[in-house]
Design a protein around this motif. Structure first.
Motif, PDB file in Angstrom:
ATOM      1  N   ARG A  64     -17.960  10.035  14.143  1.00 28.65           N
ATOM      2  CA  ARG A  64     -19.131   9.196  15.077  1.00 28.65           C
ATOM      3  C   ARG A  64     -18.147   7.970  15.046  1.00 28.65           C
ATOM      4  O   ARG A  64     -18.658   7.407  16.160  1.00 28.65           O
ATOM      5  N   GLY A  65     -17.549   7.425  14.256  1.00 25.29           N
ATOM      6  CA  GLY A  65     -16.802   6.172  14.373  1.00 25.29           C
ATOM      7  C   GLY A  65     -17.672   4.966  13.732  1.00 25.29           C
ATOM      8  O   GLY A  65     -18.755   5.308  13.098  1.00 25.29           O
ATOM      9  N   ASN A  66     -17.430   3.863  14.091  1.00 25.51           N
ATOM     10  CA  ASN A  66     -18.370   2.581  13.766  1.00 25.51           C
ATOM     11  C   ASN A  66     -18.148   2.341  12.273  1.00 25.51           C
ATOM     12  O   ASN A  66     -19.154   1.738  11.679  1.00 25.51           O
ATOM     13  N   CYS A  67     -17.200   3.245  11.515  1.00 27.69           N
ATOM     14  CA  CYS A  67     -16.805   2.679  10.206  1.00 27.69           C
ATOM     15  C   CYS A  67     -15.924   1.523  10.387  1.00 27.69           C
ATOM     16  O   CYS A  67     -14.992   1.535  10.681  1.00 27.69           O
ATOM     17  N   SER A  68     -16.298   0.669   9.214  1.00 27.18           N
ATOM     18  CA  SER A  68     -15.316  -0.480   8.748  1.00 27.18           C
ATOM     19  C   SER A  68     -14.028   0.214   8.282  1.00 27.18           C
ATOM     20  O   SER A  68     -14.216   1.275   7.632  1.00 27.18           O
ATOM     21  N   PRO A  69     -12.928  -0.322   8.212  1.00 28.08           N
ATOM     22  CA  PRO A  69     -11.511   0.189   7.488  1.00 28.08           C
ATOM     23  C   PRO A  69     -12.014   0.703   6.124  1.00 28.08           C
ATOM     24  O   PRO A  69     -11.534   1.703   5.651  1.00 28.08           O
ATOM     25  N   GLU A  70     -12.696  -0.294   5.133  1.00 30.09           N
ATOM     26  CA  GLU A  70     -12.994   0.051   3.781  1.00 30.09           C
ATOM     27  C   GLU A  70     -13.689   1.339   3.662  1.00 30.09           C
ATOM     28  O   GLU A  70     -13.682   2.096   3.051  1.00 30.09           O
ATOM     29  N   LEU A  71     -14.784   1.212   4.383  1.00 29.62           N
ATOM     30  CA  LEU A  71     -16.058   2.333   4.391  1.00 29.62           C
ATOM     31  C   LEU A  71     -15.208   3.784   4.690  1.00 29.62           C
ATOM     32  O   LEU A  71     -15.332   4.777   4.229  1.00 29.62           O
ATOM     33  N   ALA A  72     -14.318   3.664   5.953  1.00 26.22           N
ATOM     34  CA  ALA A  72     -13.474   4.676   6.396  1.00 26.22           C
ATOM     35  C   ALA A  72     -12.800   5.282   5.328  1.00 26.22           C
ATOM     36  O   ALA A  72     -12.464   6.666   4.874  1.00 26.22           O
ATOM     37  N   LYS A  73     -12.034   4.488   4.484  1.00 32.50           N
ATOM     38  CA  LYS A  73     -11.117   5.030   3.540  1.00 32.50           C
ATOM     39  C   LYS A  73     -11.845   5.513   2.313  1.00 32.50           C
ATOM     40  O   LYS A  73     -11.527   6.508   1.713  1.00 32.50           O
ATOM     41  N   GLU A  74     -13.253   5.087   1.981  1.00 33.78           N
ATOM     42  CA  GLU A  74     -13.706   5.679   1.013  1.00 33.78           C
ATOM     43  C   GLU A  74     -14.348   6.707   1.141  1.00 33.78           C
ATOM     44  O   GLU A  74     -14.627   7.721   0.352  1.00 33.78           O
ATOM     45  N   VAL A  75     -14.905   6.732   2.502  1.00 34.33           N
ATOM     46  CA  VAL A  75     -15.301   8.468   2.935  1.00 34.33           C
ATOM     47  C   VAL A  75     -14.350   9.439   2.861  1.00 34.33           C
ATOM     48  O   VAL A  75     -14.662  10.469   2.458  1.00 34.33           O
ATOM     49  N   GLN A  76     -13.137   8.863   3.365  1.00 37.39           N
ATOM     50  CA  GLN A  76     -12.008   9.820   3.378  1.00 37.39           C
ATOM     51  C   GLN A  76     -11.726  10.270   1.787  1.00 37.39           C
ATOM     52  O   GLN A  76     -11.485  11.537   1.553  1.00 37.39           O
ATOM     53  N   ARG A  77     -11.777   9.414   1.078  1.00 33.43           N
ATOM     54  CA  ARG A  77     -11.349   9.704  -0.431  1.00 33.43           C
ATOM     55  C   ARG A  77     -12.514  10.519  -1.016  1.00 33.43           C
ATOM     56  O   ARG A  77     -12.312  11.418  -1.633  1.00 33.43           O
ATOM     57  N   MET A  78     -13.628  10.197  -0.619  1.00 36.23           N
ATOM     58  CA  MET A  78     -14.774  11.061  -1.104  1.00 36.23           C
ATOM     59  C   MET A  78     -14.616  12.613  -0.391  1.00 36.23           C
ATOM     60  O   MET A  78     -14.855  13.565  -1.441  1.00 36.23           O
ATOM     61  N   ILE A  79     -14.233  12.764   0.652  1.00 35.49           N
ATOM     62  CA  ILE A  79     -14.276  14.026   1.141  1.00 35.49           C
ATOM     63  C   ILE A  79     -12.924  14.903   0.511  1.00 35.49           C
ATOM     64  O   ILE A  79     -13.084  16.045   0.111  1.00 35.49           O
ATOM     65  N   ASN A  80     -11.742  14.271   0.246  1.00 32.95           N
ATOM     66  CA  ASN A  80     -10.817  14.691  -0.430  1.00 32.95           C
ATOM     67  C   ASN A  80     -11.016  15.113  -1.792  1.00 32.95           C
ATOM     68  O   ASN A  80     -10.505  16.207  -2.441  1.00 32.95           O
TER      69      ASN A  80
END
Length: 731
Positions: A709-725
């Motif tokens: 969807r986008g609209n994630c800040s770099p920090e949030l995007a990084k933590e969400v990617q970490r969460m998925i992994n």
């Protein structure tokens, strides 16, 4: 997992490799050929000052058939060291290394899930405190790290684990660390003396047949049922060695009012091969025992006075707290009002010293146990100039190697994995390599080994084999821990039929150590077979396996486990640690489902105290205002009027207690752009700990949709990617 090609090491000589303009690394090559190699990594001055001792150490290992490189340099970054190790691993079959002197220390953040218990808030505390000093930076080449951006501080260099890194530890080599202690004076003389001691102990290797284990106050909830299984495990792992010779001792804090003196006698025994301390700890202290058990009224009164005086001395409101506690027990101020008198301070200080071992005492103790395990927090914290594990190896005496933790550590973890391999002569580093968590470290010589019980096995060469065919042939070895090593190697190699093998071991093996190891590996793979293994483990005769099983049931949240938790709670009523863990786990399920299951279970039960036990279980589901802990926490997390700091704290608590029943609400918050970003970031961090949850795939799907969807800040995007992994990690 990286694989190495066969090689023959270079013969003796000194090679200079360029590290940077104007700088070079000095390599001293092995003088023998072999199928693997070992590296001494040291700084230039230590190499100069300790040259004779390093040469003797090298010659000693090569006499054992292990080719040794000595690599010295004025290291400026951990990457320099890691690059050298990678190169030696790829080209010269490096099996392990030791860091001696001033070698950079990697300080790791964003990897708390690879520790057993450490969860300090990485935003609210100084970086030096929230980082985990860990040599997994050096010995697990697959883990990926990125610089924190914080300048290095002396030997300390700060990294966070990359969101794209593998989410599990699988060490490629083993490592150890030898660091001088400030209190012992000249660091080069210390290291020289230590290497002389290590060489002497290599030449005087003894069989593994003298063992002491101590369980301190507060370990395993002081459960005798948890404590008694150690003897069973040792008999499994070492055959009849200890049952025949009676050379294993299992000591406990309650055996004497103050057990310290007895433990000092044990660790000073010249014949002790290994000593284990299950205890609480800090860098400067081993906490051995608490308030002593007393028999007379006079002694009980004296202990109460000492306790109240200690409370009264606390800064701030200590005096008021002492008064309140005294009043609760019907006592007046005479029980604590002498707290600040010099004589009382002296006597209380003496009493306090009898409950633990402090740094200043270790030199005089001169530990002789060759190998000491500190199953404790912080005793191996090599951030400090002085720390317990470092003092043990640098003190006079024959202690040459320790295994200790650099931060706090979980009580509910095994301290006996693969110990039987030490009795077969496996190098201590090679043993530790297979069981490491982020905070565990070999402090001292990792190549030390005991005299092999079955030298024909050549266990050190065997441990380096990678071939699936070979390890399939070891699955029924008469030595249980060789079976365990076989399962670990097949796990590392992603052997396709491993799940069936592990489940069979869980259900059929007569050895507790084998059943637990198979269970542990099934957990890492987290397939349907793991659920079957959990159902078996909850009723296993090995208390530790039952304890871990009920804990994991809470972390998974499958409703099929509710009735099992209730049944085990009743059956294992006297197993204090199991009862505690069930009390925590049962809160991770829907309250109505648990209440219904409790009513169903007790409907036809008429055993003594059945009504009271039923009410106990029901009470654990209520926190306040008739809400379950999950309902109460979730309400506070979602409350837009709540204090942000308190909401963040409640979100972080989900790392310890995953409320699976409220995942939908948590994902709604994560995706809501009207919610303050810090709360969304915190939620992504917390949901990453739902890696065993029945709803983990739902969490990962929501994370992918949020990123798309986008609209994630770099920090949030990084933590969400970490969460998925993390929640989708294959191991």
């Amino acid at each position: 997992m990286n694989y190495r090609k066969p090689f023959f090491v270079l013969l003796a000589g000194v090679l200079l490799l360029s590290a940077a303009p104007g700088r070079s690394q000095t390599f001293e090559n092995p003088s023998i050929q072999g199928s693997s190699s070992f590296a001494v990594i040291t700084d230039s001055r230590t190499a100069r000052e300790c040259r004779p001792q390093m040469t003797a150490y090298k010659q000693t290992l090569e006499a054992e058939g292990l080719p040794v490189y000595i690599v010295s340099h004025d290291w400026t970054t951990p990457e320099q060291v890691r690059d050298v190790l990678r190169k030696l691993y790829a080209e010269n079959a490096l099996e392990g290394c030791v860091f001696i002197g001033d070698v950079p220390i990697a300080m790791i953040t964003k990897a708390q899930h690879l520790t057993s218990a450490f969860k300090m808030d990485e935003r609210d505390h100084p970086l030096h405190e929230t980082s985990v000093p860990s040599d997994r930076f050096y010995d697990d080449f697959d883990l990926q790290f990125v610089p924190q951006g914080t300048p290095s501080q002396g030997l300390f260099h700060y990294y966070e684990m990359s969101p794209d890194s593998p989410q599990y530890i699988s060490c490629d080599i083993y490592s150890g660390r030898i660091k001088a202690q400030k209190a012992y004076g000249d660091p080069y003389k210390q290291i020289a003396r230590y290497l002389e001691k290590a060489v002497a102990e290599h030449r005087d290797a003894t069989p593994f047949d003298q063992f002491v284990s101590y369980t301190g106050h507060g370990s395993y909830s002081n459960s005798l049922i948890a404590w008694r299984d150690e003897q069973q495990l040792l008999d499994e792992q070492f055959g009849d060695v200890f049952s025949r010779t009676h050379n294993a001792k299992f000591l406990r804090y309650s055996m004497q009012p103050f057990v310290k003196e007895s433990l000092i006698r044990e660790v000073r025994r010249d014949d002790v091969d290994m000593m284990v301390f299950h205890e609480h700890g800090m860098p400067h202290r081993q906490y051995l025992s608490g308030t002593p058990y007393v028999e007379s009224a006079e002694d009980a009164a004296a202990e109460m006075q000492r306790s109240l005086r200690k409370l009264a001395r606390r800064p701030g409101s200590g005096r008021e707290s002492a008064a309140k506690r005294a009043a609760e027990k019907g006592l007046d101020s005479t029980w604590y009002n002498r707290a600040e008198e010099p004589e009382m301070l002296r006597l209380d200080s003496i009493a306090d010293l009898r409950t633990g071992i402090i740094l200043e005492e270790v030199e005089a103790i001169a530990p002789n146990a060759r190998f000491v395990v500190f199953d404790a927090c912080y005793n191996g914290d090599y951030r400090e100039d002085d720390f317990i594990a470092g003092h043990y190896i640098m003190a006079p005496g024959r202690c040459v190697t320790t295994f200790a933790n650099s931060v706090n550590v979980l009580q509910d973890k095994s301290a006996f994995d693969l110990l039987g391999l030490l009795g077969e002569g496996l190098r201590i580093g090679a043993w530790a390599k297979n069981i490491h968590i982020l905070e565990s470290h070999v402090i001292g010589d990792p190549t030390y080994r005991f005299k092999a019980a079955h030298p024909e096995l050549d266990i050190n060469s065997m441990a380096l084999k990678r071939n699936n065919g070979f390890w399939l042939g070891q699955l029924d070895n008469a030595i249980p821990d060789i079976q365990n090593l076989a399962m670990i190697r097949l796990w590392e190699n992603d052997y396709p039929q491993l799940l069936a093998i592990l489940l069979d071991k869980c259900s059929e093996s007569p050895y507790s150590v084998v059943r637990y190891n198979a269970f542990r590996l099934l957990e890492s793979l987290n397939g349907p077979e793991y659920k079957q293994a959990l159902m078996l483990a909850a009723y296993d005769r090995f208390e530790f396996l039952r304890r871990i099983a009920v804990t994991r049931m809470g972390r998974i949240g499958d409703e099929a486990f509710i009735s099992v938790l209730i049944d085990v709670y009743v059956r294992d009523r006297n197993a204090a640690r199991i009862v505690f863990n069930i009390s925590e786990a049962i809160r991770c399920f829907d309250k109505q489902q648990v209440e219904k299951a409790i009513e169903t279970y007790f409907a036809d039960k008429n055993f003594y105290h059945a009504r009271e036990e039923k009410q106990e279980l029901l009470d654990k589901l209520i926190e306040r205002n008739e809400l379950s802990p999950g309902e109460s926490s979730t309400r506070e997390i979602l409350d837009p009027q709540g204090k942000p700091r308190w909401r963040q704290a409640r979100i972080s608590f989900l790392k310890n207690r995953p409320y699976h029943q409220h995942v939908t609400e948590y994902l709604t918050l994560l995706g809501d752009e009207q919610v303050p970003e810090i709360l969304r970031v915190r939620m992504a961090e917390a949901l990453a700990w739902f890696n065993l949850s029945v709803r983990r795939h739902e969490i990962a799907d929501a994370g992918r949709k949020l990123l798309a969807r986008g609209n994630c800040s770099p920090e949030l995007a990084k933590e969400v990617q970490r969460m998925i992994n993390r929640v989708e990690s294959k191991k």
